[in-house]
Scaffold this active site. Sequence first.
Site, short mmCIF file in Angstrom:
data_model
loop_
_atom_site.label_atom_id
_atom_site.label_comp_id
_atom_site.label_asym_id
_atom_site.label_seq_id
_atom_site.Cartn_x
_atom_site.Cartn_y
_atom_site.Cartn_z
N CYS A 89 43.83 36.30 43.65
CA CYS A 89 43.58 35.52 42.44
C CYS A 89 42.44 34.53 42.70
O CYS A 89 41.32 34.94 42.96
CB CYS A 89 44.87 34.84 41.97
SG CYS A 89 44.77 34.23 40.25
N HIS A 194 48.07 39.60 41.05
CA HIS A 194 48.98 39.08 42.07
C HIS A 194 49.80 40.24 42.65
O HIS A 194 50.80 40.65 42.05
CB HIS A 194 49.92 38.03 41.46
CG HIS A 194 49.25 36.74 41.16
ND1 HIS A 194 49.12 35.73 42.09
CD2 HIS A 194 48.63 36.29 40.04
CE1 HIS A 194 48.47 34.71 41.56
NE2 HIS A 194 48.15 35.03 40.31
N GLU A 196 51.83 40.12 45.01
CA GLU A 196 53.17 39.62 45.35
C GLU A 196 54.10 39.62 44.14
O GLU A 196 55.31 39.48 44.29
CB GLU A 196 53.07 38.22 45.97
CG GLU A 196 52.78 37.09 45.01
CD GLU A 196 51.31 36.92 44.67
OE1 GLU A 196 50.96 35.90 44.05
OE2 GLU A 196 50.50 37.81 45.02
#
Length: 214
Positions: A89, A194, A196
Site C-alpha cells: 500500500c 493489502h 494480508e
Amino acid sequence: MQSVALIDYGSGNLRSAEKALRRAAGALSRAPDIVVTADPDVVARADRVVLPGVGAFAACMAAFEARDGLEAAMGEACRTRGAPFLGICVGMQLLADRGLEFGETKGLGWIPGDVARVVSNDPLAKIPHMGWNGLVDCRAHPLLGGLPDDCHMYFTHSFAMTPTDPADRLAAVDHGGRFTAAVARGNLAGVQFHPEKSQGAGLRLLANFLEWAP
C-alpha cells in the site's frame, strides 16, 4: 535461517502484515524468521525486507524518515546487497519519486514515478477505492506465480502510483479507469492492495515473495 525484516515505523497495518507473513512462512518447507524491527543494523543484514504503510504519503514518509538510519539501512540491504523488497500500500507508494497528496512530498525514488489521486470515470466507482477488485494486465513474474490474471485482492486507498517506465507496472486494476496495482523492478516490488487482507490469494503472493530469488 533467512531473516525477513518487517519495518516498524508506526504504520497502521503492521500487526496484520506480521500475522499474514508468519502464516505464509509457516506453510513453506524452510520457513524464514519474521522480525518486526526499526533497528538499522537488523534491517541492513536482513535477507528480505517488507515495508507496510497505511495513511497519507507525507505522514508515512515523515514517520519513516524520523527513524534514524532506517533509510540508509534499507538501502544497504535492498539496493547494495540486492535483498528482495516488498512494499505494501503506502509502503509501495514510497518507492516513487514523489507523492502529490497534500502538496508534494519527496519519496525514495527507487522506482521512478508519481503518486497521485485516483480519478474515476464511472460515477458508480467511488473514491476512496475500497473493497475487492480483480487484477488485470498482469505480466509474468514470480510474485504472481500460481495466481490467475483476474485474482481478486483487497484495496483501500485514494491515491495510486504511476511508474515513469510502463515496464515497471506488474499489474493493474480497473475501478472507473485503470491504474497501477503492483510494480516490480529488479529485486524491488510493491502492491497497492493489502495481501494480508486478501485471504488465500494474498497469502500465496506473500509466500511467493518469501521464496523469490531475483
